[in-house]
Design a protein around this motif. Structure first.
Motif, mmCIF file in Angstrom:
data_model
loop_
_atom_site.group_PDB
_atom_site.id
_atom_site.type_symbol
_atom_site.label_atom_id
_atom_site.label_comp_id
_atom_site.label_asym_id
_atom_site.label_seq_id
_atom_site.Cartn_x
_atom_site.Cartn_y
_atom_site.Cartn_z
ATOM 1 N N LEU A 109 -21.330 -3.536 23.686
ATOM 2 C CA LEU A 109 -21.380 -3.164 22.279
ATOM 3 C C LEU A 109 -22.476 -2.129 22.037
ATOM 4 O O LEU A 109 -23.618 -2.320 22.420
ATOM 5 C CB LEU A 109 -21.633 -4.419 21.431
ATOM 6 C CG LEU A 109 -21.458 -4.268 19.935
ATOM 7 C CD1 LEU A 109 -20.018 -3.953 19.581
ATOM 8 C CD2 LEU A 109 -21.881 -5.551 19.233
ATOM 9 N N ASP A 110 -22.097 -1.028 21.423
ATOM 10 C CA ASP A 110 -23.055 0.018 21.075
ATOM 11 C C ASP A 110 -23.438 -0.081 19.603
ATOM 12 O O ASP A 110 -24.603 0.086 19.253
ATOM 13 C CB ASP A 110 -22.461 1.415 21.339
ATOM 14 C CG ASP A 110 -22.127 1.625 22.807
ATOM 15 O OD1 ASP A 110 -22.862 1.095 23.663
ATOM 16 O OD2 ASP A 110 -21.124 2.312 23.093
ATOM 17 N N GLN A 111 -22.442 -0.346 18.743
ATOM 18 C CA GLN A 111 -22.701 -0.362 17.305
ATOM 19 C C GLN A 111 -21.673 -1.249 16.622
ATOM 20 O O GLN A 111 -20.500 -1.273 16.991
ATOM 21 C CB GLN A 111 -22.599 1.067 16.750
ATOM 22 C CG GLN A 111 -22.775 1.170 15.259
ATOM 23 C CD GLN A 111 -22.460 2.571 14.733
ATOM 24 O OE1 GLN A 111 -22.005 3.440 15.478
ATOM 25 N NE2 GLN A 111 -22.691 2.774 13.468
ATOM 26 N N LEU A 112 -22.144 -1.990 15.598
ATOM 27 C CA LEU A 112 -21.258 -2.788 14.750
ATOM 28 C C LEU A 112 -21.777 -2.657 13.328
ATOM 29 O O LEU A 112 -22.850 -3.148 12.995
ATOM 30 C CB LEU A 112 -21.242 -4.261 15.186
ATOM 31 C CG LEU A 112 -20.350 -5.203 14.383
ATOM 32 C CD1 LEU A 112 -18.901 -4.736 14.380
ATOM 33 C CD2 LEU A 112 -20.437 -6.614 14.933
ATOM 34 N N THR A 113 -21.041 -1.929 12.512
ATOM 35 C CA THR A 113 -21.455 -1.645 11.138
ATOM 36 C C THR A 113 -20.429 -2.237 10.174
ATOM 37 O O THR A 113 -19.227 -2.031 10.337
ATOM 38 C CB THR A 113 -21.551 -0.127 10.901
ATOM 39 O OG1 THR A 113 -22.377 0.442 11.911
ATOM 40 C CG2 THR A 113 -22.110 0.181 9.537
ATOM 41 N N PHE A 114 -20.932 -2.951 9.162
ATOM 42 C CA PHE A 114 -20.054 -3.548 8.157
ATOM 43 C C PHE A 114 -20.062 -2.671 6.909
ATOM 44 O O PHE A 114 -21.117 -2.319 6.393
ATOM 45 C CB PHE A 114 -20.504 -4.967 7.812
ATOM 46 C CG PHE A 114 -20.482 -5.880 9.008
ATOM 47 C CD1 PHE A 114 -19.289 -6.372 9.488
ATOM 48 C CD2 PHE A 114 -21.662 -6.230 9.658
ATOM 49 C CE1 PHE A 114 -19.253 -7.202 10.588
ATOM 50 C CE2 PHE A 114 -21.635 -7.061 10.765
ATOM 51 C CZ PHE A 114 -20.431 -7.553 11.239
ATOM 52 N N MET A 115 -18.870 -2.337 6.443
ATOM 53 C CA MET A 115 -18.719 -1.508 5.251
ATOM 54 C C MET A 115 -18.675 -2.425 4.019
ATOM 55 O O MET A 115 -18.278 -3.578 4.120
ATOM 56 C CB MET A 115 -17.424 -0.692 5.326
ATOM 57 C CG MET A 115 -17.204 0.014 6.652
ATOM 58 S SD MET A 115 -18.343 1.339 6.916
ATOM 59 C CE MET A 115 -17.551 2.587 5.971
ATOM 60 N N PRO A 116 -19.053 -1.893 2.868
ATOM 61 C CA PRO A 116 -18.963 -2.729 1.649
ATOM 62 C C PRO A 116 -17.494 -3.034 1.307
ATOM 63 O O PRO A 116 -16.616 -2.195 1.514
ATOM 64 C CB PRO A 116 -19.613 -1.867 0.566
ATOM 65 C CG PRO A 116 -19.657 -0.488 1.112
ATOM 66 C CD PRO A 116 -19.603 -0.570 2.600
ATOM 67 N N PRO A 117 -17.244 -4.243 0.787
ATOM 68 C CA PRO A 117 -15.855 -4.602 0.449
ATOM 69 C C PRO A 117 -15.333 -3.780 -0.727
ATOM 70 O O PRO A 117 -16.096 -3.329 -1.567
ATOM 71 C CB PRO A 117 -15.943 -6.080 0.084
ATOM 72 C CG PRO A 117 -17.370 -6.332 -0.226
ATOM 73 C CD PRO A 117 -18.184 -5.309 0.498
ATOM 74 N N GLU A 118 -14.012 -3.601 -0.739
ATOM 75 C CA GLU A 118 -13.355 -2.854 -1.825
ATOM 76 C C GLU A 118 -12.238 -3.713 -2.407
ATOM 77 O O GLU A 118 -11.458 -4.288 -1.669
ATOM 78 C CB GLU A 118 -12.735 -1.551 -1.302
ATOM 79 C CG GLU A 118 -13.716 -0.582 -0.684
ATOM 80 C CD GLU A 118 -12.993 0.600 -0.034
ATOM 81 O OE1 GLU A 118 -11.845 0.902 -0.434
ATOM 82 O OE2 GLU A 118 -13.574 1.189 0.880
ATOM 83 N N SER A 119 -12.179 -3.767 -3.728
ATOM 84 C CA SER A 119 -11.073 -4.471 -4.384
ATOM 85 C C SER A 119 -9.911 -3.512 -4.574
ATOM 86 O O SER A 119 -10.105 -2.350 -4.924
ATOM 87 C CB SER A 119 -11.511 -5.005 -5.751
ATOM 88 O OG SER A 119 -12.425 -6.043 -5.600
ATOM 89 N N ILE A 120 -8.722 -4.025 -4.350
ATOM 90 C CA ILE A 120 -7.515 -3.217 -4.563
ATOM 91 C C ILE A 120 -7.054 -3.449 -5.987
ATOM 92 O O ILE A 120 -6.976 -4.589 -6.458
ATOM 93 C CB ILE A 120 -6.402 -3.611 -3.569
ATOM 94 C CG1 ILE A 120 -6.842 -3.289 -2.141
ATOM 95 C CG2 ILE A 120 -5.103 -2.892 -3.911
ATOM 96 C CD1 ILE A 120 -5.836 -3.690 -1.091
#
Length: 198
Positions: A109-120
């Motif tokens: 593993l080099d990188q693990l980034t979590f993006m902010p959640p988005e509502s549909i």
């Protein structure tokens, strides 16, 4: 001497007697026969009403059976669709499992980034939220081709829908055929509206 009683001739006696018989017959009809015919008419109307009510009940029961089948099919379809979405707990567990899954697949593993959640939101409903949330993470690792396939197969084993986008695979080292892999992993979850409204 005049007694004041007039003698009736036989024809007048017959007419008077016939009038009395007709009057008695009419009264007897009203007292005896008419109530019976009224009762029979009422019984016939009651029978028709019961028959119509029975037919209506049969029709309603048939419609209820059909509606129950439709409701059961809709519940099955809803359960199937809901099974393709993550719950909030499952989503958290899934993202926590990404690093161990990468290690199990021998991916460094080099990188693990979590993006902010988005509502549909539904555009047809004036932008109102649908209750579906998109969560993404960007993961990059170094591994061999077979290990990348193994990692993707493990992601594919989930029953919920997981989308892989922005997949790039580049050769990192020519000698040992190491690949540098980067991808965006997208999952969909249904918000618990009861907890949200509390």
């Amino acid at each position: 001497m005049n007694t004041g009683i007039t003698k009736l001739n036989p024809r007048s006696k017959f007419v008077a007697l016939l009038s009395v018989v007709i009057l008695v017959g009419f009264m007897a009809f009203n007292w005896i026969v008419s109530p019976q015919t009224t009762y029979l008419r009422a019984a016939r109307l009651y029978g028709n009403m019961v028959g119509d009510a029975g037919k209506m009940t049969t029709v309603i029961k048939g419609q209820m059976v059909t509606k129950r089948k439709e409701a059961s099919q809709l519940n099955d379809e809803i359960a199937l669709v809901q099974g393709r979405f993550f719950t909030a707990k499952q989503a958290a567990e899934f993202f926590l499992d990404l690093e161990p899954i990468a290690r199990q697949s021998n991916c460094n593993l080099d990188q693990l980034t979590f993006m902010p959640p988005e509502s549909i939101s539904h555009e047809s409903d004036g932008g109102e939220a649908s209750g579906i949330v998109v969560k993404r993470s960007v993961i990059s690792f170094t591994s061999t081709y077979g290990n990348v396939i193994d990692f993707l197969a493990k992601l594919n084993s989930y029953s919920q829908r997981i989308a892989i986008t922005d997949l790039t695979i580049e050769l990192d080292d020519m000698k040992d055929e190491r690949l540098h892999c980067r991808m965006t992993i997208t999952i969909y979850l249904i918000e618990d509206t009861e907890k949200k409204n509390e």
